[in-house]
Design a protein around this motif. Structure first.
Motif, PDB file in Angstrom:
ATOM      1  N   LEU A  17      25.190  12.380  15.857  1.00 37.07           N
ATOM      2  CA  LEU A  17      24.219  11.607  15.079  1.00 37.07           C
ATOM      3  C   LEU A  17      24.272  12.086  13.636  1.00 37.07           C
ATOM      4  O   LEU A  17      25.073  12.953  13.297  1.00 37.07           O
ATOM      5  CB  LEU A  17      22.806  11.842  15.636  1.00 37.07           C
ATOM      6  CG  LEU A  17      22.555  11.465  17.098  1.00 37.07           C
ATOM      7  CD1 LEU A  17      21.207  12.001  17.566  1.00 37.07           C
ATOM      8  CD2 LEU A  17      22.618   9.956  17.277  1.00 37.07           C
ATOM      9  N   THR A  18      23.412  11.530  12.770  1.00 33.95           N
ATOM     10  CA  THR A  18      23.254  12.073  11.425  1.00 33.95           C
ATOM     11  C   THR A  18      22.035  12.986  11.441  1.00 33.95           C
ATOM     12  O   THR A  18      21.178  12.890  12.323  1.00 33.95           O
ATOM     13  CB  THR A  18      23.002  10.965  10.394  1.00 33.95           C
ATOM     14  OG1 THR A  18      21.822  10.270  10.754  1.00 33.95           O
ATOM     15  CG2 THR A  18      24.181  10.013  10.336  1.00 33.95           C
ATOM     16  N   LEU A  19      21.957  13.861  10.450  1.00 34.59           N
ATOM     17  CA  LEU A  19      20.819  14.770  10.420  1.00 34.59           C
ATOM     18  C   LEU A  19      19.516  14.002  10.227  1.00 34.59           C
ATOM     19  O   LEU A  19      18.462  14.404  10.729  1.00 34.59           O
ATOM     20  CB  LEU A  19      21.010  15.853   9.360  1.00 34.59           C
ATOM     21  CG  LEU A  19      21.067  15.478   7.879  1.00 34.59           C
ATOM     22  CD1 LEU A  19      19.679  15.492   7.264  1.00 34.59           C
ATOM     23  CD2 LEU A  19      21.952  16.475   7.155  1.00 34.59           C
ATOM     24  N   GLU A  20      19.555  12.882   9.510  1.00 34.28           N
ATOM     25  CA  GLU A  20      18.344  12.066   9.323  1.00 34.28           C
ATOM     26  C   GLU A  20      17.843  11.526  10.656  1.00 34.28           C
ATOM     27  O   GLU A  20      16.643  11.540  10.929  1.00 34.28           O
ATOM     28  CB  GLU A  20      18.626  10.890   8.375  1.00 34.28           C
ATOM     29  CG  GLU A  20      18.878  11.279   6.932  1.00 34.28           C
ATOM     30  CD  GLU A  20      20.362  11.398   6.643  1.00 34.28           C
ATOM     31  OE1 GLU A  20      21.119  11.710   7.586  1.00 34.28           O
ATOM     32  OE2 GLU A  20      20.768  11.181   5.493  1.00 34.28           O
ATOM     33  N   THR A  21      18.761  11.056  11.480  1.00 40.11           N
ATOM     34  CA  THR A  21      18.357  10.510  12.777  1.00 40.11           C
ATOM     35  C   THR A  21      17.779  11.603  13.663  1.00 40.11           C
ATOM     36  O   THR A  21      16.776  11.387  14.359  1.00 40.11           O
ATOM     37  CB  THR A  21      19.549   9.816  13.470  1.00 40.11           C
ATOM     38  OG1 THR A  21      19.966   8.725  12.652  1.00 40.11           O
ATOM     39  CG2 THR A  21      19.158   9.298  14.834  1.00 40.11           C
ATOM     40  N   VAL A  22      18.389  12.792  13.626  1.00 43.13           N
ATOM     41  CA  VAL A  22      17.841  13.902  14.405  1.00 43.13           C
ATOM     42  C   VAL A  22      16.406  14.168  13.955  1.00 43.13           C
ATOM     43  O   VAL A  22      15.483  14.292  14.772  1.00 43.13           O
ATOM     44  CB  VAL A  22      18.697  15.175  14.231  1.00 43.13           C
ATOM     45  CG1 VAL A  22      18.002  16.390  14.847  1.00 43.13           C
ATOM     46  CG2 VAL A  22      20.071  14.974  14.862  1.00 43.13           C
ATOM     47  N   SER A  23      16.200  14.209  12.647  1.00 41.34           N
ATOM     48  CA  SER A  23      14.877  14.465  12.100  1.00 41.34           C
ATOM     49  C   SER A  23      13.883  13.391  12.557  1.00 41.34           C
ATOM     50  O   SER A  23      12.758  13.692  12.965  1.00 41.34           O
ATOM     51  CB  SER A  23      14.958  14.491  10.577  1.00 41.34           C
ATOM     52  OG  SER A  23      13.739  14.887  10.008  1.00 41.34           O
ATOM     53  N   ARG A  24      14.312  12.140  12.530  1.00 46.80           N
ATOM     54  CA  ARG A  24      13.431  11.045  12.959  1.00 46.80           C
ATOM     55  C   ARG A  24      13.092  11.139  14.445  1.00 46.80           C
ATOM     56  O   ARG A  24      11.970  10.827  14.851  1.00 46.80           O
ATOM     57  CB  ARG A  24      14.104   9.697  12.682  1.00 46.80           C
ATOM     58  CG  ARG A  24      14.025   9.272  11.239  1.00 46.80           C
ATOM     59  CD  ARG A  24      14.588   7.860  11.073  1.00 46.80           C
ATOM     60  NE  ARG A  24      15.756   7.853  10.232  1.00 46.80           N
ATOM     61  CZ  ARG A  24      15.713   7.713   8.907  1.00 46.80           C
ATOM     62  NH1 ARG A  24      14.562   7.566   8.286  1.00 46.80           N
ATOM     63  NH2 ARG A  24      16.817   7.715   8.192  1.00 46.80           N
ATOM     64  N   MET A  25      14.026  11.573  15.243  1.00 49.56           N
ATOM     65  CA  MET A  25      13.758  11.696  16.677  1.00 49.56           C
ATOM     66  C   MET A  25      12.792  12.846  16.957  1.00 49.56           C
ATOM     67  O   MET A  25      11.930  12.736  17.817  1.00 49.56           O
ATOM     68  CB  MET A  25      15.058  11.887  17.466  1.00 49.56           C
ATOM     69  CG  MET A  25      16.005  10.697  17.403  1.00 49.56           C
ATOM     70  SD  MET A  25      15.280   9.126  17.959  1.00 49.56           S
ATOM     71  CE  MET A  25      15.311   8.168  16.440  1.00 49.56           C
ATOM     72  N   PHE A  26      12.912  13.922  16.182  1.00 48.89           N
ATOM     73  CA  PHE A  26      11.929  14.996  16.289  1.00 48.89           C
ATOM     74  C   PHE A  26      10.546  14.440  15.952  1.00 48.89           C
ATOM     75  O   PHE A  26       9.568  14.703  16.666  1.00 48.89           O
ATOM     76  CB  PHE A  26      12.279  16.150  15.341  1.00 48.89           C
ATOM     77  CG  PHE A  26      13.215  17.174  15.927  1.00 48.89           C
ATOM     78  CD1 PHE A  26      12.728  18.192  16.727  1.00 48.89           C
ATOM     79  CD2 PHE A  26      14.581  17.127  15.683  1.00 48.89           C
ATOM     80  CE1 PHE A  26      13.587  19.147  17.267  1.00 48.89           C
ATOM     81  CE2 PHE A  26      15.445  18.063  16.224  1.00 48.89           C
ATOM     82  CZ  PHE A  26      14.946  19.071  17.022  1.00 48.89           C
ATOM     83  N   ALA A  27      10.488  13.643  14.894  1.00 51.90           N
ATOM     84  CA  ALA A  27       9.208  13.053  14.483  1.00 51.90           C
ATOM     85  C   ALA A  27       8.665  12.149  15.592  1.00 51.90           C
ATOM     86  O   ALA A  27       7.462  12.162  15.887  1.00 51.90           O
ATOM     87  CB  ALA A  27       9.400  12.251  13.193  1.00 51.90           C
ATOM     88  N   GLU A  28       9.552  11.384  16.202  1.00 47.19           N
ATOM     89  CA  GLU A  28       9.158  10.477  17.283  1.00 47.19           C
ATOM     90  C   GLU A  28       8.593  11.251  18.479  1.00 47.19           C
ATOM     91  O   GLU A  28       7.570  10.872  19.044  1.00 47.19           O
ATOM     92  CB  GLU A  28      10.378   9.649  17.713  1.00 47.19           C
ATOM     93  CG  GLU A  28      10.196   8.798  18.954  1.00 47.19           C
ATOM     94  CD  GLU A  28       9.311   7.586  18.702  1.00 47.19           C
ATOM     95  OE1 GLU A  28       9.171   7.199  17.528  1.00 47.19           O
ATOM     96  OE2 GLU A  28       8.762   7.051  19.686  1.00 47.19           O
ATOM     97  N   LEU A  29       9.255  12.346  18.833  1.00 49.84           N
ATOM     98  CA  LEU A  29       8.785  13.155  19.961  1.00 49.84           C
ATOM     99  C   LEU A  29       7.442  13.813  19.631  1.00 49.84           C
ATOM    100  O   LEU A  29       6.580  13.964  20.499  1.00 49.84           O
ATOM    101  CB  LEU A  29       9.826  14.224  20.319  1.00 49.84           C
ATOM    102  CG  LEU A  29      11.120  13.710  20.949  1.00 49.84           C
ATOM    103  CD1 LEU A  29      12.150  14.836  21.077  1.00 49.84           C
ATOM    104  CD2 LEU A  29      10.865  13.086  22.325  1.00 49.84           C
ATOM    105  N   LYS A  30       7.303  14.178  18.366  1.00 41.74           N
ATOM    106  CA  LYS A  30       6.048  14.777  17.914  1.00 41.74           C
ATOM    107  C   LYS A  30       4.945  13.727  18.026  1.00 41.74           C
ATOM    108  O   LYS A  30       3.889  13.980  18.620  1.00 41.74           O
ATOM    109  CB  LYS A  30       6.218  15.217  16.449  1.00 41.74           C
ATOM    110  CG  LYS A  30       5.329  16.337  16.011  1.00 41.74           C
ATOM    111  CD  LYS A  30       5.755  16.863  14.642  1.00 41.74           C
ATOM    112  CE  LYS A  30       5.876  15.783  13.578  1.00 41.74           C
ATOM    113  NZ  LYS A  30       6.359  16.320  12.271  1.00 41.74           N
ATOM    114  N   GLU A  31       5.237  12.558  17.484  1.00 42.38           N
ATOM    115  CA  GLU A  31       4.353  11.378  17.562  1.00 42.38           C
ATOM    116  C   GLU A  31       3.848  11.147  18.982  1.00 42.38           C
ATOM    117  O   GLU A  31       2.666  10.917  19.220  1.00 42.38           O
ATOM    118  CB  GLU A  31       5.166  10.150  17.112  1.00 42.38           C
ATOM    119  CG  GLU A  31       4.344   8.909  16.836  1.00 42.38           C
ATOM    120  CD  GLU A  31       3.810   8.935  15.410  1.00 42.38           C
ATOM    121  OE1 GLU A  31       3.087   8.005  15.057  1.00 42.38           O
ATOM    122  OE2 GLU A  31       4.128   9.906  14.660  1.00 42.38           O
TER     123      GLU A  31
END
Lengths: 221, 221
Positions: free
Chosen positions: B182-196
DNA sequence: CGGGATATTGACTCTTATCAATGCCCGTGG
DNA sequence: CCACGGGCATTGATAAGAGTCAATATCCCG
């Protein structure tokens, strides 16, 4: 160090010629046949044997609960498959075409291996070759685009077929897609794209002429 | 059959204790240290040694000519790496954190192995375990979406850390991205999603609380 | 020659990549 | 001790590539 590769192919020969009465380390295999799409073994089934392909093509695949499938390898005559780190197969093996294999009891191989260290070294080598292939495939799945994947696939098929300019694909588009992490439609479109660019020519869906292997190699990265 | 797994961990012990004068099959390793981002070995460099991680984390990666990178594995203390099917490394190994390893001459291992069949069997087992991991990763790269990949990654990190509810990530987002395709941005967004979704909690970028491992496991497939 | 499986092609959607701006740590030095 | 600076990380807007759904077309195989 230079002896490592040399051992990789000698195991197949040793097993081919194996006769129980010949030597203490001989291992007897049993011949088996499978029709198209028949299962050689299933995922999570006890891993009692390893197999050598005599004729035909075998696919190794894993399934997700919802049906998504990833094929990790296609095995052609001479290849061995079915090595597992634990007692259960962690992928399934199926016949892509009608297949003949020879099955060897893993237990017997190890027993023979305790007499002959080089046999275990041959097994080690085969496994390391499999690992190398799988790591190469990780790079393809993780970082290459659709056109690069299909190009790399054709080059690999070409290599196995002995670099003949006409490649016979043993498997349908769906299997190619599940090997390359794409959909069958995308595989089809990439074939069309390569045809468009004059890199390949299709003669029916299964016969591919590689018109420009250099350009294909440039794409396949 | 049941003995196969048991052998996998015994090699590390055998090598730990190895002293040249103790027994014919002993193998002496040499300790080495590497700073963050230092190279243990490079792709296509001669593969003379295999390594055992003593402390820190090592990443194994392959590069495409244009710089795209795929990390095939992270190795933590106790893991061995550097096994190759031929005489050259086909991936590079670098220190993710400051790292201590013990290097063993491959040549010496094989020499010791000709005395003791079980040592080669241990090497075979380690390689088969690596193969199993890599095939599992193929399924992730070929067929899982971004959220599933990140969930599976966190579960894997959790397992290595001994199932403590707080996971310490040794590597930056960029490395996670290159491991997961993936890209680092997508990884970051998925972390945010899991946090959400209340599945994880972040404490700085590197410390992750796994609040609901069941839900994480359901996502990680 | 016919029919079912397989493959191709098209229109549209959706996920993830890309490009860009901002924010947050953490270590360093004043 | 606090302020500063520089990597990392997050977030946002948009674009591109591949997926999905659907309609033919083609190819084998009987």
């Amino acid at each position: 160090m230079l002896t490592r590769m040399a051992h990789a192919s000698s195991l197949a020969n040793r097993l081919d010629l194996a006769q129980p009465q010949r030597s203490k380390s001989a291992v007897l295999g049993i011949a088996m046949s499978f029709g198209r799409d028949m299962e050689v073994y299933a995922e999570s089934e006890p891993a009692s044997h390893v197999y050598k392909v005599v004729s035909g093509v075998v696919r190794i695949s894993k399934l997700l609960p919802d049906g998504r499938r990833q094929i990790s390898a296609f095995h052609t005559p001479g290849d061995m498959f079915g090595f597992e780190a634990d007692d259960l197969h962690n992928a399934s093996a199926e016949a892509v075409t009608p297949v003949k294999v020879i099955a060897y009891k893993w237990h017997s191989l190890l027993a023979a291996g305790s007499q002959s260290a080089s046999l275990v070294r041959d097994l080690l080598n085969l496994t390391m070759v499999g690992l190398r292939h799988t790591q190469e495939h990780l790079l393809l799945l993780g970082r290459k685009n659709a056109l690069e994947r299909v190009s790399a696939f054709l080059l690999d098929m070409d290599k196995r077929g002995g670099f003949c300019p006409v490649v016979e694909l043993a498997m349908p588009r769906h299997d190619i897609a599940d090997y390359l992490g794409l959909t069958l439609e995308t595989v089809s479109r990439m074939f069309a794209e390569l045809k468009e660019r004059g890199v390949i020519k299709l003669e029916g869906a299964r016969r591919v002429h590689l018109l420009d292997k250099d350009r294909l190699a440039a794409l396949g990265a």
